[in-house]
Design a protein around this motif. Structure first.
Motif, mmCIF file in Angstrom:
data_model
loop_
_atom_site.group_PDB
_atom_site.id
_atom_site.type_symbol
_atom_site.label_atom_id
_atom_site.label_comp_id
_atom_site.label_asym_id
_atom_site.label_seq_id
_atom_site.Cartn_x
_atom_site.Cartn_y
_atom_site.Cartn_z
ATOM 1 N N MET A 131 -52.142 -17.421 -1.559
ATOM 2 C CA MET A 131 -51.871 -17.465 -0.132
ATOM 3 C C MET A 131 -52.811 -18.482 0.528
ATOM 4 O O MET A 131 -54.008 -18.449 0.314
ATOM 5 N N ARG A 132 -52.238 -19.348 1.319
ATOM 6 C CA ARG A 132 -53.044 -20.325 2.062
ATOM 7 C C ARG A 132 -53.562 -19.716 3.353
ATOM 8 O O ARG A 132 -52.878 -18.922 3.995
ATOM 9 N N VAL A 133 -54.753 -20.136 3.735
ATOM 10 C CA VAL A 133 -55.379 -19.700 4.982
ATOM 11 C C VAL A 133 -55.555 -20.934 5.863
ATOM 12 O O VAL A 133 -56.027 -21.969 5.397
ATOM 13 N N LEU A 134 -55.167 -20.801 7.122
ATOM 14 C CA LEU A 134 -55.371 -21.856 8.116
ATOM 15 C C LEU A 134 -56.488 -21.400 9.044
ATOM 16 O O LEU A 134 -56.399 -20.317 9.628
ATOM 17 N N ALA A 135 -57.543 -22.205 9.153
ATOM 18 C CA ALA A 135 -58.670 -21.867 10.028
ATOM 19 C C ALA A 135 -58.626 -22.720 11.282
ATOM 20 O O ALA A 135 -58.244 -23.887 11.241
ATOM 21 N N ILE A 136 -59.033 -22.106 12.384
ATOM 22 C CA ILE A 136 -59.093 -22.794 13.673
ATOM 23 C C ILE A 136 -60.509 -22.691 14.218
ATOM 24 O O ILE A 136 -61.045 -21.594 14.363
ATOM 25 N N ASP A 137 -61.102 -23.854 14.491
ATOM 26 C CA ASP A 137 -62.375 -23.899 15.203
ATOM 27 C C ASP A 137 -62.019 -24.094 16.671
ATOM 28 O O ASP A 137 -61.619 -25.178 17.083
ATOM 29 N N HIS A 138 -62.124 -23.025 17.439
ATOM 30 C CA HIS A 138 -61.693 -23.015 18.837
ATOM 31 C C HIS A 138 -62.624 -23.843 19.705
ATOM 32 O O HIS A 138 -63.840 -23.742 19.599
ATOM 33 N N GLY A 139 -62.036 -24.666 20.545
ATOM 34 C CA GLY A 139 -62.812 -25.460 21.488
ATOM 35 C C GLY A 139 -62.066 -25.579 22.799
ATOM 36 O O GLY A 139 -60.869 -25.308 22.868
ATOM 37 N N THR A 140 -62.758 -25.991 23.840
ATOM 38 C CA THR A 140 -62.112 -26.115 25.147
ATOM 39 C C THR A 140 -61.276 -27.385 25.239
ATOM 40 O O THR A 140 -60.288 -27.425 25.966
ATOM 41 N N LYS A 141 -61.656 -28.431 24.479
ATOM 42 C CA LYS A 141 -60.897 -29.682 24.499
ATOM 43 C C LYS A 141 -60.056 -29.887 23.253
ATOM 44 O O LYS A 141 -58.918 -30.334 23.320
ATOM 45 N N ARG A 142 -60.650 -29.573 22.097
ATOM 46 C CA ARG A 142 -59.959 -29.765 20.822
ATOM 47 C C ARG A 142 -60.102 -28.525 19.962
ATOM 48 O O ARG A 142 -61.127 -27.848 20.007
ATOM 49 N N MET A 143 -59.082 -28.283 19.155
ATOM 50 C CA MET A 143 -59.119 -27.200 18.172
ATOM 51 C C MET A 143 -59.107 -27.857 16.791
ATOM 52 O O MET A 143 -58.178 -28.599 16.466
ATOM 53 N N GLY A 144 -60.148 -27.591 16.021
ATOM 54 C CA GLY A 144 -60.205 -28.133 14.667
ATOM 55 C C GLY A 144 -59.430 -27.243 13.720
ATOM 56 O O GLY A 144 -59.489 -26.020 13.823
ATOM 57 N N LEU A 145 -58.695 -27.850 12.793
ATOM 58 C CA LEU A 145 -57.916 -27.099 11.811
ATOM 59 C C LEU A 145 -58.394 -27.438 10.406
ATOM 60 O O LEU A 145 -58.714 -28.589 10.106
ATOM 61 N N ALA A 146 -58.417 -26.417 9.551
ATOM 62 C CA ALA A 146 -58.719 -26.606 8.134
ATOM 63 C C ALA A 146 -57.785 -25.696 7.349
ATOM 64 O O ALA A 146 -57.326 -24.668 7.853
ATOM 65 N N LEU A 147 -57.503 -26.095 6.116
ATOM 66 C CA LEU A 147 -56.535 -25.381 5.292
ATOM 67 C C LEU A 147 -57.134 -25.103 3.927
ATOM 68 O O LEU A 147 -57.808 -25.964 3.357
ATOM 69 N N SER A 148 -56.843 -23.931 3.392
ATOM 70 C CA SER A 148 -57.296 -23.610 2.037
ATOM 71 C C SER A 148 -56.263 -24.085 1.026
ATOM 72 O O SER A 148 -55.112 -24.350 1.370
ATOM 73 N N ASP A 149 -56.681 -24.159 -0.223
ATOM 74 C CA ASP A 149 -55.732 -24.415 -1.301
ATOM 75 C C ASP A 149 -54.936 -23.136 -1.560
ATOM 76 O O ASP A 149 -55.213 -22.087 -0.976
ATOM 77 N N GLU A 150 -53.944 -23.208 -2.436
ATOM 78 C CA GLU A 150 -53.085 -22.045 -2.703
ATOM 79 C C GLU A 150 -53.853 -20.879 -3.320
ATOM 80 O O GLU A 150 -53.480 -19.724 -3.148
ATOM 81 N N LEU A 151 -54.920 -21.174 -4.047
ATOM 82 C CA LEU A 151 -55.701 -20.124 -4.696
ATOM 83 C C LEU A 151 -56.707 -19.467 -3.760
ATOM 84 O O LEU A 151 -57.343 -18.482 -4.118
ATOM 85 N N GLY A 152 -56.872 -20.033 -2.569
ATOM 86 C CA GLY A 152 -57.810 -19.470 -1.604
ATOM 87 C C GLY A 152 -59.260 -19.664 -2.010
ATOM 88 O O GLY A 152 -60.095 -18.798 -1.775
ATOM 89 N N MET A 153 -59.552 -20.825 -2.617
ATOM 90 C CA MET A 153 -60.915 -21.073 -3.075
ATOM 91 C C MET A 153 -61.590 -22.254 -2.375
ATOM 92 O O MET A 153 -62.799 -22.269 -2.226
ATOM 93 N N ILE A 154 -60.804 -23.256 -1.976
ATOM 94 C CA ILE A 154 -61.374 -24.484 -1.427
ATOM 95 C C ILE A 154 -60.793 -24.769 -0.048
ATOM 96 O O ILE A 154 -59.580 -24.747 0.134
ATOM 97 N N ALA A 155 -61.672 -25.080 0.898
ATOM 98 C CA ALA A 155 -61.265 -25.436 2.262
ATOM 99 C C ALA A 155 -61.281 -26.945 2.420
ATOM 100 O O ALA A 155 -62.188 -27.614 1.941
ATOM 101 N N GLN A 156 -60.270 -27.465 3.099
ATOM 102 C CA GLN A 156 -60.176 -28.898 3.384
ATOM 103 C C GLN A 156 -59.950 -29.089 4.882
ATOM 104 O O GLN A 156 -59.104 -28.412 5.457
ATOM 105 N N PRO A 157 -60.684 -30.033 5.506
ATOM 106 C CA PRO A 157 -60.380 -30.342 6.910
ATOM 107 C C PRO A 157 -58.942 -30.845 6.999
ATOM 108 O O PRO A 157 -58.473 -31.540 6.098
#
Length: 138
Positions: free
Chosen positions: A1-27
């Motif tokens: 299962m992939r996980v999508l992360a959001i770094d919440h900000g007032t101007k920009r929201m940063g997104l990062a995604l995990s690999d399918e194995l849920g081990m490595i995060a990539q911007p």
């Protein structure tokens, strides 16, 4: 299962995604915070396109562990996302992720204008990697 992360900000929201194995995060990218409907449509598109099973949102905390005004904004965002997306949403402590991302980009000799573009997604990747490392211990 992939996980999508959001770094919440007032101007920009940063997104990062995990690999399918849920081990490595990539911007992944950053999305403008306003208009919120534009942000929502981009999140929905990424969820479908990347087959995301969990949304992880950074929860800002003060250094003493308490919650401040920024946390209230994240909680509002989470409530709106819950209405809009059909996948589980979790929050994760994001203390110092932006500072850590900035330091990392400075060490990589990235120019200030490029750092500004990349710091949000780098912070999201740090947040996500922290979550993945801790969830893989369980």
């Amino acid at each position: 299962m992939r996980v999508l992360a959001i770094d919440h900000g007032t101007k920009r929201m940063g997104l990062a995604l995990s690999d399918e194995l849920g081990m490595i995060a990539q911007p992944l990218e950053f999305v403008l915070a306003e208009p919120f409907d534009g942000f929502l449509s981009r999140i929905k598109a990424v969820i479908l396109e990347k087959q995301v099973g969990l949304l992880l949102i950074g929860m800002p905390r003060n250094m003493d562990g308490s919650y401040g005004p920024a946390a209230a904004k994240v909680q509002e965002c989470v409530a709106r996302l819950k209405e809009a997306v059909g996948i589980p949403i979790k929050t994760w402590d994001e203390r110092l992720t932006s500072a850590q991302a900035n330091r990392m980009l400075i060490q990589a000799n990235m120019r200030r204008d490029k750092r500004k573009e990349r710091v949000d997604q780098a912070a999201a990747a740090i947040l996500l990697q922290s979550y993945l490392d801790n969830s893989n211990l369980e």
